[in-house]
Design a protein around this motif. Structure first.
Motif, short mmCIF file in Angstrom:
data_model
loop_
_atom_site.label_atom_id
_atom_site.label_comp_id
_atom_site.label_asym_id
_atom_site.label_seq_id
_atom_site.Cartn_x
_atom_site.Cartn_y
_atom_site.Cartn_z
N LEU A 16 1.58 -8.38 -7.04
CA LEU A 16 0.58 -7.69 -7.86
C LEU A 16 0.00 -6.52 -7.08
O LEU A 16 -0.09 -6.57 -5.85
N SER A 17 -0.42 -5.49 -7.80
CA SER A 17 -0.97 -4.31 -7.13
C SER A 17 -1.98 -3.64 -8.05
O SER A 17 -1.87 -3.71 -9.28
N THR A 18 -2.96 -3.02 -7.44
CA THR A 18 -3.94 -2.26 -8.20
C THR A 18 -3.52 -0.80 -8.36
O THR A 18 -4.32 0.04 -8.76
N GLY A 19 -2.26 -0.50 -8.03
CA GLY A 19 -1.74 0.85 -8.18
C GLY A 19 -1.53 1.58 -6.87
O GLY A 19 -1.20 2.77 -6.87
N VAL A 20 -1.69 0.86 -5.75
CA VAL A 20 -1.57 1.50 -4.43
C VAL A 20 -0.11 1.69 -4.04
O VAL A 20 0.25 2.69 -3.40
N THR A 21 0.76 0.76 -4.43
CA THR A 21 2.14 0.72 -3.91
C THR A 21 2.88 2.04 -4.11
O THR A 21 3.52 2.56 -3.19
N GLY A 22 2.80 2.58 -5.31
CA GLY A 22 3.56 3.79 -5.62
C GLY A 22 3.13 5.01 -4.83
O GLY A 22 3.92 5.95 -4.67
N SER A 23 1.91 5.01 -4.32
CA SER A 23 1.40 6.18 -3.58
C SER A 23 1.48 6.01 -2.07
O SER A 23 1.01 6.87 -1.33
N LEU A 24 2.06 4.92 -1.59
CA LEU A 24 2.14 4.68 -0.15
C LEU A 24 3.05 5.70 0.52
O LEU A 24 4.09 6.09 -0.02
N GLY A 25 2.65 6.11 1.72
CA GLY A 25 3.51 6.97 2.53
C GLY A 25 4.52 6.16 3.30
O GLY A 25 4.60 4.92 3.15
N GLY A 26 5.31 6.82 4.14
CA GLY A 26 6.34 6.12 4.90
C GLY A 26 5.78 5.04 5.80
O GLY A 26 6.32 3.92 5.87
N PHE A 27 4.67 5.34 6.50
CA PHE A 27 4.06 4.34 7.40
C PHE A 27 3.50 3.17 6.59
O PHE A 27 3.66 2.01 6.97
N GLY A 28 2.83 3.47 5.48
CA GLY A 28 2.27 2.41 4.64
C GLY A 28 3.35 1.50 4.08
O GLY A 28 3.18 0.27 4.03
N LYS A 29 4.47 2.09 3.64
CA LYS A 29 5.58 1.27 3.14
C LYS A 29 6.13 0.37 4.24
O LYS A 29 6.47 -0.80 3.98
N SER A 30 6.21 0.89 5.45
CA SER A 30 6.71 0.10 6.58
C SER A 30 5.80 -1.09 6.85
O SER A 30 6.27 -2.20 7.13
N VAL A 31 4.49 -0.88 6.78
CA VAL A 31 3.53 -1.97 6.99
C VAL A 31 3.71 -3.05 5.94
O VAL A 31 3.76 -4.25 6.25
N VAL A 32 3.84 -2.65 4.68
CA VAL A 32 4.01 -3.61 3.59
C VAL A 32 5.34 -4.35 3.73
O VAL A 32 5.43 -5.55 3.45
N ILE A 33 6.38 -3.65 4.16
CA ILE A 33 7.68 -4.29 4.37
C ILE A 33 7.56 -5.42 5.40
O ILE A 33 8.07 -6.53 5.19
N VAL A 34 6.88 -5.16 6.50
CA VAL A 34 6.70 -6.17 7.55
C VAL A 34 5.89 -7.34 7.01
O VAL A 34 6.21 -8.52 7.27
N LEU A 35 4.84 -7.06 6.25
CA LEU A 35 4.02 -8.13 5.68
C LEU A 35 4.83 -9.00 4.73
O LEU A 35 4.70 -10.24 4.74
N MET A 36 5.65 -8.38 3.90
CA MET A 36 6.48 -9.16 2.97
C MET A 36 7.47 -10.03 3.73
O MET A 36 7.70 -11.20 3.37
N PHE A 37 8.04 -9.49 4.80
CA PHE A 37 9.05 -10.23 5.56
C PHE A 37 8.44 -11.45 6.25
O PHE A 37 8.96 -12.56 6.13
N ILE A 38 7.34 -11.26 6.97
CA ILE A 38 6.74 -12.40 7.66
C ILE A 38 6.11 -13.37 6.67
O ILE A 38 6.04 -14.57 6.93
N GLY A 39 5.66 -12.87 5.52
CA GLY A 39 5.11 -13.75 4.50
C GLY A 39 6.17 -14.65 3.91
O GLY A 39 5.92 -15.83 3.62
N ARG A 40 7.39 -14.12 3.70
CA ARG A 40 8.46 -14.93 3.14
C ARG A 40 8.96 -15.95 4.16
O ARG A 40 9.24 -17.11 3.81
N LEU A 41 9.10 -15.55 5.42
CA LEU A 41 9.56 -16.49 6.43
C LEU A 41 8.54 -17.59 6.66
O LEU A 41 8.90 -18.75 6.86
N GLY A 42 7.27 -17.23 6.64
CA GLY A 42 6.22 -18.19 6.91
C GLY A 42 5.75 -18.11 8.34
O GLY A 42 6.55 -17.82 9.25
N PRO A 43 4.48 -18.33 8.59
CA PRO A 43 3.93 -18.21 9.95
C PRO A 43 4.64 -19.06 10.98
O PRO A 43 4.92 -18.60 12.09
#
Length: 572
Positions: free
Chosen positions: A519-546
């Motif tokens: 879910l998003s409040t509309g931020v995803t589409g406006s993310l820059g390259g660095f912001g997308k990279s941060v979200v990618i890392v969060l999604m990856f570690i979130g799926r693997l689990g702590p």
């Protein structure tokens, strides 16, 4: 022996570096990068790979005690390497020739040779990489992380291909990596409109990535081995047991068959019902089948990808679609073990376990809490355009999707701040351990609450349903909570460095990515390259689990059996 071991580890590191550079070069050459910097970068990678490969041949040949035996035993690998070197020299010669000629030579031939060159760059390391990967099996957490990473990279490469787009080239590298990560990590955050940008083949690729990510590539691989009655080693069984949190390795075959059977049965039933529900919007039977299967897979795997530009907002008056999707989300978020335990208890084969009771209780409480949150706060807000029945249905549906699904039936642009904050808490908790859902998991929260209750009552043991919880489980629960908090707030801080969105929206985005909600409040589409990279890392570690992330990153340190004096530290 120790010197040889260190030498082997160092050489394996060079092999992995070569593979990484090969993959990077493959993506860079497929991307639309231009300019002198890109040319220098790609050629630098090529020459580094070339010299590593050449050094390997020379070093191994020098170390071989009998050169003729070495050549006979490794003739196929050496032939492959020589072909690689020949193509390298040939492509570089063509590049130099083109730089000094006004008329370029046959472009199609250059592209064909270059593509073959790229394929060789990746697969020339296969024999060595297979040996390295085989040595990693003793660390299941690292193997799982690498398997997800490889699937993401393969999916990214496919989404960069022109055939996945409706028109024009495929996605740029960063967007392809973001989309593939979101699909494999069953999140649902998107940087392009899935309904508009991707062709039928692109949608099928995304659906396949969702299914692989939901079940896990290792589960699918070993299920195939069990089906064809291939022999599975103890290390392989240990890996699958780690993934499934199954202690009894003798029942793995039955567990895997149960997981695949439940998944296919639930998704098939959901696809049929959704196809019936989509008849008011789609008339073509081919579209009905594709849309039904896609949304059933996306919902059961808690991915949240939709083939409608407004997600499911156009179906607020269609109870069949929303209720079927909600039921699929709930089933996917319960975990396969709980679903199987419920089936066994219904047939009278066994009773509900403490884990199943905790998951079912927490799931019901969270869904009810989400409804109580959304309906009162948004009755005059985001839900104001709906009649009373639709408002209750939308509140229920949105509460269910907060448990890591990512679909939305109302607009998130106008949500009240209180609603967003409450949603963040529910998303952070997520679904059940062992399910396709993300978050810190309801099982973890149940253990944490039981621990707090025991501390409040000054009890020596932590109890759940009159059963003692292992102290190590309690410690792991607090570790997961701490890791999740650090990940979400760390991601929010990094996003705030480059993004201009309000802090509550960035916090929502980080929590949604870590909990693989989508879910998003509309931020995803406006993310820059660095912001997308941060979200990618969060999604990856979130799926693997702590726990998997920490286990993969940890070293095999020897156990410390030394006793130390007690420390007296005042807390609180």
């Amino acid at each position: 022996m120790k010197r040889q071991g260190r030498r082997s580890i160092k050489w394996n590191s060079w092999i992995l570096l070569t593979l990484l550079l090969s993959v990077v070069s493959l993506f860079v050459e497929q991307s639309d990068f231009s300019g002198i910097t890109a040319i220098i970068f790609t050629n630098l990678i090529d020459f580094v790979i070339f010299f590593i490969l050449l050094a390997e041949i020379i070093v191994e040949l020098r170390r071989a005690p009998y050169k003729i035996f070495y050549l006979r035993r490794n003739w196929s690998s050496l032939s492959f390497s020589l072909a690689f070197i020949a193509l390298f020299i040939y492509t570089k010669a063509l590049t130099v020739a083109n730089l000094f000629s006004v008329e370029t030579s046959d472009g199609s031939a250059i592209v064909a040779i270059r593509n073959l060159f790229l394929v060789l760059k990746v697969f020339s390391r296969y024999r060595r990489i297979a040996t390295v990967v085989e040595s990693l099996r003793i660390r299941p957490a690292l193997t799982i992380a690498l398997s997800f990473l490889l699937v993401i990279l393969a999916g990214s490469w496919l989404l960069m291909m022109p055939f996945t787009a409706v028109s024009g080239p495929g996605l740029p590298f960063i967007d392809a990596l973001f989309t593939a990560t979101s699909a494999v990590c069953v999140t649902g955050l998107i940087v392009v409109d899935t309904a508009v940008y991707f062709s039928a083949w692109g949608r099928i690729v995304i659906m396949a990535l969702i299914q692989i990510g939901g079940l896990g590539i290792m589960v699918l691989s070993y299920f195939t081995l069990f089906i064809f009655r291939r022999r599975v080693s103890v290390e392989q069984k240990r890996l699958v047991s780690y993934m499934l949190s199954e202690d009894d390795m003798s029942s793995l075959s039955r567990v895997l068959r149960s997981i695949i059977g439940i998944t296919l049965a639930v998704e098939l039933a959901g696809a049929i019902l959704l196809a019936l529900g989509f008849r008011s919007s789609l008339s073509n039977w081919g579209d009905l089948v594709l849309y039904g299967v896609f949304h059933a897979v996306s919902a059961f795997c808690n991915a949240g990808f939709a083939l409608f530009s407004d997600s499911l907002m156009s179906f607020t008056d269609n109870p069949l679609v929303l209720l079927v999707v909600a039921l699929l989300i709930i089933c996917g978020g319960l975990s396969f073990a709980v679903i199987a335990n419920i089936g066994d208890s219904i047939r009278g084969k066994s009773r509900l376990t403490e884990n199943s009771k905790a998951v079912l209780t927490a799931t019901g409480i969270l869904i009810l809490a989400g409804m109580i949150l959304v309906y009162p706060l948004e009755h005059q807000g985001a839900l104001s355009g709906l009649n009373l029945g639709q408002q209750y249905l939308a509140a229920f549906f949105q509460s269910v999707t907060l448990r890591t699904a990512g679909f939305n039936s109302v607009s998130f642009d106008s949500l009240a701040t209180g609603t967003i904050v409450g949603m963040i808490f529910i998303m952070f908790i997520g679904g059940a351990s062992g399910s396709t859902a993300g978050g810190v998991k309801v099982n973890t929260v149940s253990v944490l609450l039981a621990s707090v209750r025991s501390s409040w009552r000054n009890e020596e043991r932590v109890l759940i349903h009159s059963k003692t919880v292992d102290p190590r489980t309690v410690n792991q629960a607090f570790l997961i909570l701490l890791f999740g908090i650090l990940a979400v707030f760390g991601g929010t801080f990094l996003l705030s460095l480059t993004e201009t969105a309000p802090m509550k929206d960035l916090l929502f985005e980080s929590a949604s990515a870590f909990a693989t909600v989508g879910l998003s409040t509309g931020v995803t589409g406006s993310l820059g390259g660095f912001g997308k990279s941060v979200v990618i890392v969060l999604m990856f570690i979130g799926r693997l689990g702590p726990l998997t992330v920490l286990a993969a990153a940890s070293s095999d340190a020897p156990k410390n059996t030394v006793g130390y004096p007690r420390a007296s530290i005042t807390v609180g």
